[in-house]
Structure formats: structure tokens, C-alpha cells
Design an enzyme around this catalytic site. Structure first.
Site, PDB file in Angstrom:
ATOM      1  N   ASP A   9       0.877  -1.156   0.000  1.00 20.95           N
ATOM      2  CA  ASP A   9       0.000   0.000   0.000  1.00 20.95           C
ATOM      3  C   ASP A   9       0.926   1.221   0.000  1.00 20.95           C
ATOM      4  O   ASP A   9       2.120   1.091   0.291  1.00 20.95           O
ATOM      5  CB  ASP A   9      -0.879  -0.045   1.263  1.00 20.95           C
ATOM      6  N   LEU A  10       0.414   2.384  -0.342  1.00 21.49           N
ATOM      7  CA  LEU A  10       1.279   3.578  -0.400  1.00 21.49           C
ATOM      8  C   LEU A  10       1.140   4.469   0.843  1.00 21.49           C
ATOM      9  O   LEU A  10       2.059   4.563   1.661  1.00 21.49           O
ATOM     10  CB  LEU A  10       0.948   4.387  -1.663  1.00 21.49           C
ATOM     11  N   ASP A  11      -0.045   5.083   0.964  1.00 18.54           N
ATOM     12  CA  ASP A  11      -0.264   6.071   2.030  1.00 18.54           C
ATOM     13  C   ASP A  11      -0.196   5.404   3.400  1.00 18.54           C
ATOM     14  O   ASP A  11      -0.991   4.520   3.706  1.00 18.54           O
ATOM     15  CB  ASP A  11      -1.643   6.725   1.866  1.00 18.54           C
ATOM     16  N   THR A  17       1.924   9.938   4.124  1.00 17.75           N
ATOM     17  CA  THR A  17       0.908  10.841   3.573  1.00 17.75           C
ATOM     18  C   THR A  17      -0.431  10.722   4.293  1.00 17.75           C
ATOM     19  O   THR A  17      -1.295  11.585   4.112  1.00 17.75           O
ATOM     20  CB  THR A  17       0.693  10.539   2.075  1.00 17.75           C
ATOM     21  N   LYS A  45      -8.829   5.512   6.435  1.00 17.03           N
ATOM     22  CA  LYS A  45      -7.611   5.004   5.795  1.00 17.03           C
ATOM     23  C   LYS A  45      -7.960   3.908   4.792  1.00 17.03           C
ATOM     24  O   LYS A  45      -8.763   3.028   5.083  1.00 17.03           O
ATOM     25  CB  LYS A  45      -6.631   4.476   6.842  1.00 17.03           C
ATOM     26  N   SER A 114      -2.684   0.634  -4.242  1.00 17.49           N
ATOM     27  CA  SER A 114      -3.142   1.799  -3.479  1.00 17.49           C
ATOM     28  C   SER A 114      -4.515   2.266  -3.950  1.00 17.49           C
ATOM     29  O   SER A 114      -4.850   2.140  -5.128  1.00 17.49           O
ATOM     30  CB  SER A 114      -2.134   2.940  -3.665  1.00 17.49           C
ATOM     31  N   ALA A 115      -5.288   2.848  -3.042  1.00 22.32           N
ATOM     32  CA  ALA A 115      -6.600   3.405  -3.394  1.00 22.32           C
ATOM     33  C   ALA A 115      -6.457   4.801  -3.988  1.00 22.32           C
ATOM     34  O   ALA A 115      -7.412   5.354  -4.526  1.00 22.32           O
ATOM     35  CB  ALA A 115      -7.475   3.467  -2.150  1.00 22.32           C
ATOM     36  N   LYS A 146     -11.105  -0.973  -1.728  1.00 21.87           N
ATOM     37  CA  LYS A 146     -10.857  -1.782  -0.537  1.00 21.87           C
ATOM     38  C   LYS A 146     -12.016  -1.543   0.425  1.00 21.87           C
ATOM     39  O   LYS A 146     -12.476  -0.417   0.498  1.00 21.87           O
ATOM     40  CB  LYS A 146      -9.554  -1.339   0.159  1.00 21.87           C
ATOM     41  N   GLU A 170       0.064  -3.288   4.656  1.00 21.44           N
ATOM     42  CA  GLU A 170      -1.096  -2.391   4.748  1.00 21.44           C
ATOM     43  C   GLU A 170      -1.183  -1.698   6.107  1.00 21.44           C
ATOM     44  O   GLU A 170      -0.898  -2.313   7.120  1.00 21.44           O
ATOM     45  CB  GLU A 170      -2.380  -3.216   4.590  1.00 21.44           C
ATOM     46  N   ASP A 171      -1.616  -0.442   6.107  1.00 21.98           N
ATOM     47  CA  ASP A 171      -1.830   0.252   7.384  1.00 21.98           C
ATOM     48  C   ASP A 171      -3.309   0.448   7.694  1.00 21.98           C
ATOM     49  O   ASP A 171      -3.644   1.001   8.734  1.00 21.98           O
ATOM     50  CB  ASP A 171      -1.142   1.628   7.384  1.00 21.98           C
TER      51      ASP A 171
HETATM   52  C1  BG6 Z   1      -5.774   5.838   0.355  1.00 26.84           C
HETATM   53  C2  BG6 Z   1      -5.764   6.665   1.630  1.00 26.84           C
HETATM   54  O1  BG6 Z   1      -4.489   5.304   0.144  1.00 26.84           O
HETATM   55  O2  BG6 Z   1      -6.137   6.643  -0.757  1.00 26.84           O
HETATM   56  C3  BG6 Z   1      -7.095   7.380   1.811  1.00 26.84           C
HETATM   57  O3  BG6 Z   1      -5.508   5.827   2.736  1.00 26.84           O
HETATM   58  C4  BG6 Z   1      -7.424   8.196   0.556  1.00 26.84           C
HETATM   59  O4  BG6 Z   1      -7.013   8.222   2.937  1.00 26.84           O
HETATM   60  C5  BG6 Z   1      -7.412   7.269  -0.665  1.00 26.84           C
HETATM   61  O5  BG6 Z   1      -8.705   8.788   0.679  1.00 26.84           O
HETATM   62  C6  BG6 Z   1      -7.693   8.037  -1.957  1.00 26.84           C
HETATM   63  O6  BG6 Z   1      -6.621   8.903  -2.200  1.00 26.84           O
HETATM   64  P1  BG6 Z   1      -6.636  10.084  -3.263  1.00 26.84           P
HETATM   65  O7  BG6 Z   1      -5.185  10.546  -3.297  1.00 26.84           O
HETATM   66  O8  BG6 Z   1      -7.068   9.509  -4.567  1.00 26.84           O
HETATM   67  O9  BG6 Z   1      -7.579  11.121  -2.760  1.00 26.84           O
HETATM   68 MG    MG Z   2      -2.693   3.212   3.584  1.00 31.26          MG
END
Ligand code: BG6
Ligand code: MG
Length: 219
Positions: A9-11, A17, A45, A114-115, A146, A170-171
Site C-alpha cells: 500500500d502507499l499512504d 501521507t 484510511k 493503493s486506493a 478496498k 497495509e496500514d
Molecule cells: C488511500 C488513503 O491510500 O487513498 C485514503 O488511505 C485516501 O485516505 C485514498 O482517501 C484516496 O486517495 P486520493 O489521493 O485519490 O484522494
Molecule cells: Mg494506507
């Protein structure tokens, strides 16, 4: 040599972030006349941008017209991107490069799941785009968010590795559920209280030894 797929996962896993998402949503909620607690933030998240705003509006008992909804979503993203603009490799979380180096040395599959629709931009900013470039799956590539496993299943496909041979870092609560549903090994990065459903839990990557990764590879 065994080859496994390691999906990140990224964030909140590779970069911190998650704090910028929280700040941006908090600013928006404050503007609408209410606040978001850190506990509530855990539920955001891993959740898509649209769904996050729907949840937040529910918490504040607010309804918006479609135009206002779009306007606030854009405003949140602009605020978030103002933080991203300042990012560099210094924001990669501690010991993430150590694990990535080890996976590269041992020729493992490496993917992003990542989402976020900003994922590619962030990888570029911190200089990690090349490591992931063959298997990036982000918010632009999925139709189901997710905790649906779609994002990780597409990542496994891109790596050409069976889901049962994949390991996910994953967090988020939703992301760990997604990894489990995909039949993958889930590694929660965060607290035991929040991520109790993960197969393994570490506070951060400084607690992960390369020996542990080696054991996962040899399984
Ligand atoms: C996820 C984050 O990785 O991405 C969420 O944990 C975030 O907090 C989601 O809402 C969507 O991200 P973005 O950058 O497309 O708004
Ligand atoms: Mg995350």
C-alpha cells in the site's frame, strides 16, 4: 529461487501521507462546522476519496448538492496536493528502502496496491517510481474499492504470481481485510488494536528484519 509477490500500500506504508489526508479532511470538516477525531480517521484510511467524503458528511449530519459535493472533493484534493508538492525522498518511512533493496536483491515481485489516484505522482516525488513501474495498481485502475480485494488481485496478475504467493503490507483496516479476502498474507503496519485481523503486525518497518522476509520467501 523462490519468487513471491510483495504488494505495498502507499499512504501510511511507504510514505507518511496519511497525515496529509487527515489534515485535508479535517480542514474541510471544520469548514462545514464540525471536527474529525484521530479514531474516526482510522476508518478513512484505505477508503476512496468519494467514499471518504460520504462518510465524513454522515458524521457531520450534512447533505450536499451534487455540485457542492464535487466542489468540496476538489478542494480537499487541492489542499492535499499542496502538501504533496513539498515532498521528497526524505518522506519515505524509515527502513522501507532497506526492505525494498532486499526484495530487489532477491529478485522478488514488487507491486503497488493503493486506493489513491495520486499514487504515481507521489512515487515520482519520492523517487520510487522505477522500482514499482511494472506493477502499479492505484485508484484509477479499480472499479471496487478496498475492502474489496480487486486492487491486490490485479497487482498479483501484473506480477504474474498466484494470490496465495503474495504478501501485502497495509496500514488500513479496509486494506488488511482486502488482502485476507484475496487469500494473501497480510502484514499490518500500525497498532495491534486497529489491525488485529492481520496475519502479522509491526509498528513500522524498523521492526521488520530481512530474516523474516527471507522466511516468507522460502515458504
Ligand atoms: C488511500 C488513503 O491510500 O487513498 C485514503 O488511505 C485516501 O485516505 C485514498 O482517501 C484516496 O486517495 P486520493 O489521493 O485519490 O484522494
Ligand atoms: Mg494506507
Amino acid at each position: 529461487m523462490n519468487k513471491k509477490g510483495f504488494i505495498f500500500d502507499l499512504d501510511g506504508v511507504i510514505v507518511d501521507t496519511a497525515k496529509y489526508h487527515y489534515l485535508a479532511w479535517k480542514t474541510l470538516a471544520n469548514e462545514l462546522g464540525f471536527d474529525i477525531t484521530p479514531e474516526q480517521n482510522e476508518q478513512l484510511k484505505g477508503v476512496s476519496r468519494i467514499r471518504s467524503l460520504e462518510i465524513i458528511l454522515d458524521w457531520g449530519n450534512k447533505t450536499l448538492s451534487e455540485d457542492e459535493f464535487m466542489k468540496y472533493m476538489a478542494e480537499k484534493n487541492d489542499n492535499y496536493l499542496s502538501h504533496i508538492a513539498q515532498m521528497d525522498a526524505g518522506e519515505i518511512l524509515p527502513d522501507v528502502p532497506k526492505i525494498l533493496d532486499y526484495l530487489q536483491e532477491t529478485q522478488q515481485g514488487i507491486a503497488l496496491g493503493s486506493a489513491s489516484k495520486n499514487a504515481r505522482k507521489i512515487l515520482q516525488k519520492v523517487g520510487l517510481h522505477d522500482i514499482f513501474k511494472n506493477a502499479i495498481v492505484d485508484g484509477n485502475d479499480v472499479s471496487k474499492a478496498k475492502p474489496d480485494p480487486e486492487v491486490f488481485l490485479i497487482a498479483a496478475q501484473k506480477l504474474n504470481i498466484e494470490p496465495t504467493n503474495c504478501i501485502v503490507f497495509e496500514d488500513s483496516v479496509a486494506g488488511v481485510t482486502a488482502a485476507n479476502t484475496a487469500g494473501m498474507i497480510s502484514i499490518g503496519i500500525g497498532s495491534k488494536e486497529t489491525l488485529g485481523h492481520a496475519d502479522y503486525i509491526f509498528n513500522d518497518f524498523t521492526e521488520i528484519q530481512t530474516l523474516f522476509i527471507q522466511e516468507l520467501i522460502n515458504r
